[in-house]
Design a protein around this motif. Structure first.
Motif: not given
Length: 171
Positions: A48-51, A65-70, A86-90, A99-106
């Motif tokens: 994930i990190f290297s990709g 933008a990344i989806e938050t943990v549900f 965490g790997a993607a954010i790093c 970085v911005h985070e959004y809930a799956p429902k949003a």
């Protein structure tokens, strides 16, 4: 023009979508699914990190933008999802991308119009909104949906702030 990378993290499949946003217009740039498989978990996090790192080097997004943990039914699944995030954010943060985070429902609400939308509805609407002819793999569609959600949210917030300062005008 703002380039946004949207990420739908997962420990087996991580969806990535990149769009360009200008005012209320969005344009598809790239989408893919990082396939991590079912092997050793630290190795999957490395994929994930290297990709994400490689994609950022190639497409130079301005924001992520990344989806938050549900709330998962299984605590172990939630922990793994958090580690994939965490790997993607790093990987993103290493390139100074905000970085911005959004809930799956949003995200579903922004793309489909209802927070409880099925994955097939998200796939369909992402294809429609980006005028894509081919069917998009569901994780990649989710990555694009996260990016679209951020573009919509960003545009709306800019206009709310502009309205408070008295400089708002219809576009």
């Amino acid at each position: 023009m703002l380039r946004i990378i949207g990420i739908d993290p997962g420990s087996r499949f991580t969806g990535v979508g990149i769009i360009d946003a200008h005012k209320q217009q969005i344009k598809h740039i790239h989408h893919e699914t990082i396939r991590c498989g079912t092997g050793d978990f630290p190795e999957r996090l490395g994929l994930i990190f290297s990709g994400i790192n490689d994609i950022i080097k190639q497409y130079n997004p301005h924001e992520m933008a990344i989806e938050t943990v549900f709330m998962a039914k299984n605590a172990q699944s939630a922990i793994k999802l958090g580690q994939a995030r965490g790997a993607a954010i790093c990987a993103t943060y290493a390139h100074s991308v905000k970085v911005h985070e959004y809930a799956p429902k949003a995200i579903k609400q922004a793309v489909v119009g209802k927070g409880g939308a099925a994955k097939t509805q998200v796939q369909y609407m992402v294809g429609l909104l980006l005028n894509l002819q081919q069917k998009i793999q569901e994780d990649a569609a989710d990555g694009l949906a996260v990016a679209i959600c951020h573009a919509n949210n960003r545009w709306t917030q800019e206009h709310i702030i502009a309205g408070r300062t008295g400089h708002w005008r219809k576009l």
